[in-house]
Design an enzyme around this catalytic site. Structure first.
Site, PDB file in Angstrom:
ATOM      1  N   ARG A  39       0.867  -1.180   0.000  1.00  0.00           N
ATOM      2  CA  ARG A  39       0.000   0.000   0.000  1.00  0.00           C
ATOM      3  C   ARG A  39       0.904   1.230   0.000  1.00  0.00           C
ATOM      4  O   ARG A  39       2.115   1.114   0.127  1.00  0.00           O
ATOM      5  CB  ARG A  39      -1.025   0.009   1.143  1.00  0.00           C
ATOM      6  CG  ARG A  39      -0.671  -0.640   2.439  1.00  0.00           C
ATOM      7  CD  ARG A  39       0.422   0.026   3.220  1.00  0.00           C
ATOM      8  NE  ARG A  39       0.198   1.450   3.355  1.00  0.00           N
ATOM      9  CZ  ARG A  39       1.120   2.345   3.586  1.00  0.00           C
ATOM     10  NH1 ARG A  39       2.400   1.971   3.720  1.00  0.00           N
ATOM     11  NH2 ARG A  39       0.850   3.616   3.697  1.00  0.00           N
ATOM     12  N   GLY A  40       0.269   2.419  -0.140  1.00  0.00           N
ATOM     13  CA  GLY A  40       1.064   3.637  -0.310  1.00  0.00           C
ATOM     14  C   GLY A  40       1.193   3.883  -1.809  1.00  0.00           C
ATOM     15  O   GLY A  40       1.559   2.966  -2.567  1.00  0.00           O
ATOM     16  N   ALA A  41       0.899   5.117  -2.229  1.00  0.00           N
ATOM     17  CA  ALA A  41       0.747   5.404  -3.662  1.00  0.00           C
ATOM     18  C   ALA A  41       1.937   4.960  -4.533  1.00  0.00           C
ATOM     19  O   ALA A  41       1.749   4.214  -5.508  1.00  0.00           O
ATOM     20  CB  ALA A  41       0.444   6.889  -3.845  1.00  0.00           C
ATOM     21  N   ARG A  53      -7.175  -0.545  -7.021  1.00  0.00           N
ATOM     22  CA  ARG A  53      -7.551   0.525  -6.066  1.00  0.00           C
ATOM     23  C   ARG A  53      -7.728   1.818  -6.863  1.00  0.00           C
ATOM     24  O   ARG A  53      -6.975   2.073  -7.804  1.00  0.00           O
ATOM     25  CB  ARG A  53      -6.476   0.712  -4.969  1.00  0.00           C
ATOM     26  CG  ARG A  53      -6.481  -0.428  -3.946  1.00  0.00           C
ATOM     27  CD  ARG A  53      -5.578  -0.119  -2.758  1.00  0.00           C
ATOM     28  NE  ARG A  53      -6.216   0.762  -1.789  1.00  0.00           N
ATOM     29  CZ  ARG A  53      -5.565   1.308  -0.751  1.00  0.00           C
ATOM     30  NH1 ARG A  53      -4.280   1.086  -0.577  1.00  0.00           N
ATOM     31  NH2 ARG A  53      -6.194   2.070   0.099  1.00  0.00           N
ATOM     32  N   GLN A  84      -1.917   2.502   9.908  1.00  0.00           N
ATOM     33  CA  GLN A  84      -0.621   2.624   9.221  1.00  0.00           C
ATOM     34  C   GLN A  84       0.395   3.374  10.075  1.00  0.00           C
ATOM     35  O   GLN A  84       1.597   3.140   9.969  1.00  0.00           O
ATOM     36  CB  GLN A  84      -0.787   3.347   7.879  1.00  0.00           C
ATOM     37  CG  GLN A  84      -1.504   2.555   6.797  1.00  0.00           C
ATOM     38  CD  GLN A  84      -2.988   2.837   6.770  1.00  0.00           C
ATOM     39  OE1 GLN A  84      -3.588   3.161   7.788  1.00  0.00           O
ATOM     40  NE2 GLN A  84      -3.604   2.703   5.616  1.00  0.00           N
ATOM     41  N   ASP A 128      -1.929  10.695  -2.225  1.00  0.00           N
ATOM     42  CA  ASP A 128      -2.315   9.695  -3.230  1.00  0.00           C
ATOM     43  C   ASP A 128      -2.641  10.321  -4.571  1.00  0.00           C
ATOM     44  O   ASP A 128      -2.565   9.666  -5.603  1.00  0.00           O
ATOM     45  CB  ASP A 128      -3.506   8.878  -2.731  1.00  0.00           C
ATOM     46  CG  ASP A 128      -3.052   7.967  -1.624  1.00  0.00           C
ATOM     47  OD1 ASP A 128      -2.946   8.431  -0.483  1.00  0.00           O
ATOM     48  OD2 ASP A 128      -2.737   6.801  -1.914  1.00  0.00           O
ATOM     49  N   ASN A 159      -5.350  12.438   0.512  1.00  0.00           N
ATOM     50  CA  ASN A 159      -4.459  11.571   1.294  1.00  0.00           C
ATOM     51  C   ASN A 159      -5.304  10.788   2.291  1.00  0.00           C
ATOM     52  O   ASN A 159      -6.534  10.946   2.352  1.00  0.00           O
ATOM     53  CB  ASN A 159      -3.372  12.402   1.991  1.00  0.00           C
ATOM     54  CG  ASN A 159      -2.273  11.518   2.582  1.00  0.00           C
ATOM     55  OD1 ASN A 159      -1.786  10.593   1.928  1.00  0.00           O
ATOM     56  ND2 ASN A 159      -1.897  11.754   3.821  1.00  0.00           N
ATOM     57  N   LYS A 160      -4.646   9.962   3.073  1.00  0.00           N
ATOM     58  CA  LYS A 160      -5.313   9.082   4.027  1.00  0.00           C
ATOM     59  C   LYS A 160      -6.366   9.823   4.848  1.00  0.00           C
ATOM     60  O   LYS A 160      -6.148  10.945   5.291  1.00  0.00           O
ATOM     61  CB  LYS A 160      -4.245   8.468   4.949  1.00  0.00           C
ATOM     62  CG  LYS A 160      -4.738   7.512   6.005  1.00  0.00           C
ATOM     63  CD  LYS A 160      -5.633   6.427   5.489  1.00  0.00           C
ATOM     64  CE  LYS A 160      -5.075   5.652   4.329  1.00  0.00           C
ATOM     65  NZ  LYS A 160      -6.086   4.785   3.648  1.00  0.00           N
TER      66      LYS A 160
HETATM   67  O1  MRU Z   1      -4.494   3.175   2.125  1.00  0.00           O
HETATM   68  P1  MRU Z   1      -3.016   3.396   2.012  1.00  0.00           P
HETATM   69  O2  MRU Z   1      -2.246   2.844   3.153  1.00  0.00           O
HETATM   70  O3  MRU Z   1      -2.503   2.923   0.676  1.00  0.00           O
HETATM   71  O4  MRU Z   1      -2.850   4.967   2.044  1.00  0.00           O
HETATM   72  C1  MRU Z   1      -1.569   5.507   1.964  1.00  0.00           C
HETATM   73  C2  MRU Z   1      -1.526   6.980   2.101  1.00  0.00           C
HETATM   74  O5  MRU Z   1      -2.530   7.631   2.255  1.00  0.00           O
HETATM   75  C3  MRU Z   1      -0.185   7.626   1.951  1.00  0.00           C
HETATM   76  O6  MRU Z   1      -0.108   8.762   2.736  1.00  0.00           O
HETATM   77  C4  MRU Z   1       0.031   8.031   0.476  1.00  0.00           C
HETATM   78  O7  MRU Z   1      -0.207   6.919  -0.365  1.00  0.00           O
HETATM   79  C5  MRU Z   1       1.385   8.537   0.227  1.00  0.00           C
HETATM   80  S1  MRU Z   1       2.589   7.249   0.383  1.00  0.00           S
HETATM   81  C6  MRU Z   1       4.110   7.891  -0.021  1.00  0.00           C
END
Ligand code: MRU
Length: 344
Positions: A46-48, A89, A196, A237, A247-248
């Site tokens: 996970r994470g963009a 996603r 996270q 994201d 973002n999250k």
């Molecule tokens: O749902 P996730 O864990 O994929 O969400 C991740 C985030 O929101 C991060 O802050 C974002 O992807 C940036 S990661 C460098």
């Protein structure tokens, strides 16, 4: 690199299983586009940026799996692979960015044999992986100048090595500041419901002995009002053309609080995360995840049975609350269409 989120192992992809960290550290193996898409959906990765890199390897894996097929069957299987990965996603634009780069790489060698197309796609996936690390290092070099020695930096979610090919975006800025000799301490929001912050950011910081204090999401305002936070840095994201930042879930709340307390709110953002085709944050697709994530954690549910649940995984912070975007090309203060467009 201390944390290798994804690694290529001869003929398959291995990814750290982020669902079970920090209780357990294990790699999962992948050999097809469908299995990588499942890994993205289930949040093994996970994470963009990490999602984008995983998707690139997903295409390469499928090409490798199908390389002994006829040209027609190979082309068809690869098209399906792109579709399957694109549906994994919806919010992180890096997924679509990486797939677009893989598609261009495919088109440029389309006349060749399936076997050499597969080789070209694997080389492209490796290049996207390496480029991500270089970009994070460049963002770190620009961003660390914004942090003063002794800064106490709040972050939300995990935008670290685990969310990228390495170094991280928001945590990359912090790592670079530490490498530059600054004493930085991190305040990590727990980040309900997937945790996270508590599980991943805290784990990364503890691994590297970077001082880190964990708080629940509803404590940030209290700490800010007591002067305990000097800056906020988060990842993203997708950034819209007008500078709005997805973002999250919970990031928007932190940004509002930061403005109230005159604390700078920085967003570490590779250019691959800026989507100039989306005019403003309202047009960014926001993923809704399963209700079970809000009911409790893993198999332990504490919410009253029968209650209705919402689980949007991301929110949008309006550009007016963003002090600056930290990109690999430099720091963009008060992002808006006028100062984002020239980056492309
Ligand atoms: O749902 P996730 O864990 O994929 O969400 C991740 C985030 O929101 C991060 O802050 C974002 O992807 C940036 S990661 C460098």
């Amino acid at each position: 690199m201390k944390v290798q989120t994804l690694r290529w192992a001869n003929d398959h992809l291995e990814m750290i299983d982020q669902r079970v960290l920090p209780a357990e550290f294990r790699y999962m193996s992948y050999n097809s586009a469908e299995s990588v898409a499942q890994g993205i959906r289930d949040m093994v990765v996970r994470g963009a940026p990490a999602i984008g890199v995983a998707a690139a390897y997903g295409v390469a894996l499928e090409a490798q799996r199908q390389r002994n097929q006829t040209r027609d069957a190979f082309q068809q299987a690869l098209s399906i692979a792109f579709d399957v990965l694109a549906k994994s996603r919806p919010t992180a634009v890096n997924l679509f960015w990486a797939l677009q780069h893989m598609r261009s790489a495919w088109e440029s060698v389309q006349a060749e044999t399936p076997d050499s197309i597969a080789q070209a796609l694997l080389s492209k996936a490796h290049a996207i992986y390496q480029e991500d690390i270089a970009i994070n290092r460049a963002m770190g070099a620009h961003g660390e100048k914004l942090l003063k020695d002794g800064a106490r930096v709040l972050t939300h979610c995990n935008a670290g090595a685990l969310a990228t090919a390495g170094h991280g975006t928001a945590l990359g800025v912090i790592r670079s500041a530490v490498e530059a000799g600054k004493k930085i301490s991190v305040i990590a929001d727990e980040t309900r419901p997937f945790l996270q912050g508590a599980r991943l950011t805290a784990w990364e910081m503890v691994q590297e002995n970077i001082p880190c204090t964990l708080i629940t999401d509803n404590m940030a305002g209290h700490l800010m009002s007591h002067g305990d936070i000097d800056a906020v840095i988060v990842g993203t994201d997708r950034v819209a053309a007008n500078g709005d930042v997805a973002n999250k879930i919970g990031t928007y709340m932190v940004a509002v609080l930061a403005q109230r307390h005159k604390i700078p709110f920085y967003v570490a953002c590779p250019l691959s995360t800026i989507d100039m085709s989306v005019a403003c944050g309202r047009d960014i697709p926001i993923e809704e995840r399963h209700a079970d994530e809000v009911k409790g954690f893993r198999d332990h549910h504490w919410a009253a049975a029968g209650v209705a649940i919402r689980n949007p995984a991301f929110d949008v912070t309006p550009a007016e609350l963003v002090t600056a975007l930290i990109t690999e090309k430099g720091v963009i203060h008060a992002p808006n269409k006028g100062n984002l467009q020239p980056l492309f």
